[in-house]
Write a protein that holds these residues in place. Structure first.
Motif, short mmCIF file in Angstrom:
data_model
loop_
_atom_site.label_atom_id
_atom_site.label_comp_id
_atom_site.label_asym_id
_atom_site.label_seq_id
_atom_site.Cartn_x
_atom_site.Cartn_y
_atom_site.Cartn_z
N PRO A 441 11.54 -12.76 16.88
CA PRO A 441 12.23 -11.64 17.52
C PRO A 441 13.69 -12.04 17.77
O PRO A 441 14.03 -13.22 17.77
N ALA A 442 14.52 -11.03 17.99
CA ALA A 442 15.90 -11.30 18.40
C ALA A 442 16.34 -10.18 19.32
O ALA A 442 15.75 -9.08 19.31
N GLU A 454 19.95 -16.82 27.01
CA GLU A 454 19.55 -15.77 27.94
C GLU A 454 20.28 -14.50 27.54
O GLU A 454 21.51 -14.52 27.36
N ALA A 455 19.53 -13.40 27.42
CA ALA A 455 20.16 -12.18 26.91
C ALA A 455 19.38 -10.95 27.32
O ALA A 455 18.21 -11.05 27.68
N ASN A 456 20.06 -9.80 27.25
CA ASN A 456 19.44 -8.53 27.59
C ASN A 456 19.96 -7.50 26.60
O ASN A 456 21.16 -7.36 26.43
N GLY A 457 19.09 -6.80 25.92
CA GLY A 457 19.56 -5.82 24.94
C GLY A 457 18.41 -5.16 24.20
O GLY A 457 17.39 -4.85 24.79
N ASN A 458 18.61 -4.98 22.89
CA ASN A 458 17.63 -4.27 22.07
C ASN A 458 16.77 -5.26 21.31
O ASN A 458 17.27 -6.20 20.70
N LEU A 459 15.48 -5.01 21.32
CA LEU A 459 14.55 -5.94 20.68
C LEU A 459 14.37 -5.60 19.20
O LEU A 459 14.01 -4.48 18.85
N VAL A 460 14.65 -6.59 18.34
CA VAL A 460 14.41 -6.41 16.90
C VAL A 460 13.53 -7.56 16.41
O VAL A 460 13.38 -8.57 17.08
N LEU A 461 12.99 -7.39 15.20
CA LEU A 461 12.25 -8.48 14.56
C LEU A 461 12.99 -8.80 13.29
O LEU A 461 13.35 -7.90 12.52
N ARG A 498 14.62 -8.52 27.59
CA ARG A 498 15.46 -9.57 28.16
C ARG A 498 14.79 -10.89 27.78
O ARG A 498 13.56 -10.99 27.75
N ARG A 499 15.61 -11.89 27.47
CA ARG A 499 15.06 -13.22 27.20
C ARG A 499 15.56 -14.14 28.30
O ARG A 499 16.76 -14.18 28.59
N GLY A 503 13.17 -18.89 27.17
CA GLY A 503 12.88 -18.21 25.91
C GLY A 503 11.78 -17.16 26.03
O GLY A 503 11.34 -16.60 25.02
N PHE A 504 11.36 -16.85 27.26
CA PHE A 504 10.32 -15.83 27.45
C PHE A 504 10.93 -14.43 27.35
O PHE A 504 12.03 -14.19 27.84
N TYR A 505 10.16 -13.53 26.75
CA TYR A 505 10.62 -12.15 26.58
C TYR A 505 10.04 -11.26 27.67
O TYR A 505 8.87 -11.37 28.02
N TRP A 506 10.89 -10.40 28.20
CA TRP A 506 10.51 -9.40 29.20
C TRP A 506 10.87 -8.04 28.63
O TRP A 506 12.05 -7.75 28.42
N ILE A 507 9.87 -7.20 28.39
CA ILE A 507 10.15 -5.87 27.86
C ILE A 507 10.69 -5.03 29.02
O ILE A 507 10.03 -4.90 30.05
N THR A 508 11.88 -4.46 28.84
CA THR A 508 12.50 -3.73 29.94
C THR A 508 12.21 -2.22 29.88
O THR A 508 12.56 -1.48 30.79
#
Ligand code: ATP
Ligand code: MG
Length: 644
Positions: A441-442, A454-461, A498-499, A503-508
């Motif tokens: 994912p990115a 650490e980042a917050n935005g749109n989730l893509v694969l 958000r990552r 490196g954990f992903y949080w679906i916002t």
């Protein structure tokens, strides 16, 4: 909000530990061909091997896995188990009414029924590539019919039994199904659902339907169309129990399934045979820490992707024992899930946040009066799970003995994409955790720049996986546009994430639902989770509303737990909770009390409708055919007027 970490559970020999996850993940990325080749060989029986493991291009949306290989999916779920597992239970069926007997179907029997059903369908003229619409309640025949289609090479399109005649007709016409399989009636929470009557209404508008095959579930009188309608049990009785599985190309479609419709008109997602099976088998095995003696229960309906991948194809191809439940969590009372767990000694349990929140609101006694000692792993899917609900699931249901696995994925992905694995990583309540093997994912900003760390935005694969959808049925152009054009070179999920530093992903929440307050992006999930923290709140849904100064304001709909009453004071308390947990920026401008929230029939909150109500645009609600209960909307509109 303060993040908690629940340490992973040593002292139990999980299939994957922390080091194994990391090694395995690294390998799966470094040599993806090798990884997916090994999985394909281990998990699936092929008739002919592949010439190329993967061949895809995210710029054009062309996805191919296991090129030129052949297999039959039903053979993988049935025939190959017969040597070792003929007497093993494949399906335990638990009826809506607890006084009705349980049905037990062993692998040999399931194989026999599927062959017979394939003979029936074939006699009715179904051929490879034809579409068969399945509109059934949660009875074993749903799985039998799906597998029978797979045996013939016909493409099934399962429509959830809760849908109206109009919604059913729309899906039949979109897929141009030739046969409709339905039942005389369904039974949920003690209420009859007139499936055959709905099917009859739908068939007034569906020229492609030639025959309607009717399963007998109850004893109600039904309307009968001579020449078109056929009883399932009568045909099954005389049908041959031999049916050679048709050799299918790995890329031949296995099924079409329409999405939940949370964000708009449902899309007919097309899944493949080979790659899909490898991916569902692989994720099933690792995510649920599968053991041969598990009794596994996924509470989803087979009408959703979760039911396809994790009631039917993943578990049955693995040779697992699956529990299938006809009813609802609150019938006859809110203990039902846990009584069923005790009755069948369920070890792995997979459900949705909506069910968990509904049960929390009823109180702990319904849980604590049961034993639940058979449980080993708890899973969740469908929406972001509020940390508060996660904790309840973990502590009250699992007694702090069972890891809670939060699985993020979509109808489009075919299987679980971002998840924790039992024992392999620490758990953070509310985070879907880390990518499953093979996935990268990115997070990108609105311009498509890939954000690091650490980042917050749109989730893509950023790369393909075998279970990825191949097209939108009948509209490949829409498919390319929807998923591959927003961030060229990537698959766009439509979700925000958000990552964190680990490196954990949080679906916002959904990207379309992100609220922009004075230039700050606020995810719906975070504000909702803060509100749910308060003991009075059963469920919350947050949307943006027009605001003169801030651009967008925050509008929160709040459902209270049993025993709490709305008051101005409580509103102030809830605002205070959000201020403390997130900050002043996220404090709701409006809190509207809601008896219930509008949800899709799979239990997801439909924020786009709430947004319309908040903005007083109730004349243009858009597609509401996927709403579970449309009266909820009217009540909210009235409540809004009253509260002013
Ligand atoms: P439509 O695409 O028609 O609007 P939908 O997106 O609700 O409907 P599904 O494919 O059933 O249809 O749902 C997938 C979506 O559900 C994901 O994109 C995500 O928004 C949400 N979701 C699923 N699992 C999780 C999870 N574990 N955490 C957070 N969100 C989740
Ligand atoms: Mg979606």
């Amino acid at each position: 909000m303060e993040e908690k970490t629940v340490y992973n559970m040593p002292g139990y020999s999980w299939n994957i530990n922390e080091k194994k996850y990391q090694d395995f993940y690294r390998q799966s990325i470094k040599d993806s061909d090798l990884f997916w080749e090994t999985q394909a060989k281990q998990l699936v029986q092929w008739k002919k091997s592949w010439t190329k493991v993967q061949n895809w291009d995210f710029y054009t949306g062309t996805i191919r896995w296991y090129e030129e290989a052949t297999l039959n999916v039903s053979e993988n779920c049935l025939d190959r188990h017969l040597q070792k597992r003929a007497d093993k239970i494949a399906i335990i069926w638990e009826p809506d009414n607890p006084d009705e007997p349980t049905r037990i179907i062993r692998y040999a029997e399931l194989h026999r029924q599927v062959c017979k059903c394939a003979s029936v369908l074939s006699d009715l003229g179904v051929r490879k590539g034809d579409r068969v619409c399945i509109y059934l309640p949660m009875i074993p025949e749903a799985a039998v019919c799906m597998l029978a289609c797979a045996r013939i090479g016909a493409i099934h399109s399962v429509v959830f039994g809760g849908f109206s005649p109009e919604s059913l007709a729309g899906r039949i016409n979109d897929s141009k199904s030739k046969i409709l399989i339905t039942a005389d009636q369904g039974l949920r929470g003690g209420r009859y659902i007139p499936l055959k009557a709905n099917a009859d209404k739908a068939c007034h508008q569906t020229p492609s339907i030639e025959k309607v095959l009717v399963v007998q579930r109850g004893k109600q009188d039904i309307n009968w169309v001579a020449g078109r309608d056929v009883w399932y049990h009568e045909q099954m009785e005389k049908a041959s129990d031999m049916y050679d599985a048709v050799e299918m190309d790995a890329e031949d479609p296995l099924f079409i399934l329409y999405t939940s419709g949370s964000t708009g008109k449902p899309k007919g997602i097309v899944h493949s045979s080979g790659g899909y099976l490898v991916y569902t088998a692989c994720t099933f095995k690792y995510v649920f820490d599968y053991r041969e003696d598990d009794v596994y229960w996924c509470t989803a309906d087979v009408g959703w992707i979760t039911g396809h991948s994790y009631i039917v194809y993943g578990p049955l191809s693995t040779g697992a024992t699956v529990l299938m439940f006809e009813g609802v969590p609150t019938y006859p009372d809110a203990s039902r899930f846990w009584h069923v767990v005790d009755k069948h000694r369920v070890s792995v349990f997979y459900t949705a946040p909506t069910a968990i929140r509904a049960l929390i609101a009823r109180g702990n006694e319904f849980v604590t009066c049961t034993d639940r000692s058979s449980l080993r792993v708890l899973g969740t899917v469908g929406e972001p799970i509020n940390p508060e609900a996660w904790e309840w699931y973990y502590r009250i249901v699992g007694k702090q003995r069972c890891p809670v696995i939060d699985t993020w994925w979509q109808t489009e992905t075919g299987g679980i994409m971002i998840t924790s694995l039992p024992g392999a990583m620490n758990m953070k309540p509310g985070s879907a955790s880390l990518p499953f093997f093979g996935n990268v994912p990115a997070i990108v900003d609105d311009k498509g720049n890939v954000l690091q760390g650490e980042a917050n935005g749109n989730l893509v694969l950023t790369r393909s996986w075998p279970g990825q959808m191949r097209s939108i049925y009948g509209d490949h152009e829409r498919y390319v546009k929807m998923y591959f054009s927003t961030y060229p070179g990537n698959y766009f999920t439509g979700d925000g994430a958000r990552r964190d530093k680990d490196g954990f992903y949080w679906i916002t929440g959904r990207v379309d639902d992100v609220i922009n307050v004075s230039g700050h992006r606020i995810g719906t999930a975070e504000v909702e989770s803060a509100l749910v923290l308060h003991e009075s709140v059963a469920e919350a849904a947050v949307v943006g509303c027009p605001h003169e100064i801030k651009g967008q304001g925050i509008y929160a709909y709040v459902t209270l737990c049993d025993g709490y009453e709305p008051s101005d004071e409580l509103q102030q308390t809830l605002r205070g909770v959000v201020r403390k947990e997130i900050g002043g920026l996220a404090v709701p401008d409006v809190i509207q009390w809601a008896n219930a929230l509008p949800k899709t029939r799979s239990g997801k909150i439909m924020r786009r409708i709430l947004r319309k109500i908040a903005a007083n645009e109730v004349e243009s609600l858009g597609d509401i055919s996927t709403l579970a209960d449309s009266t909820v909307v009217e009540k909210l509109i009235i409540q809004k007027k009253q509260q002013k």
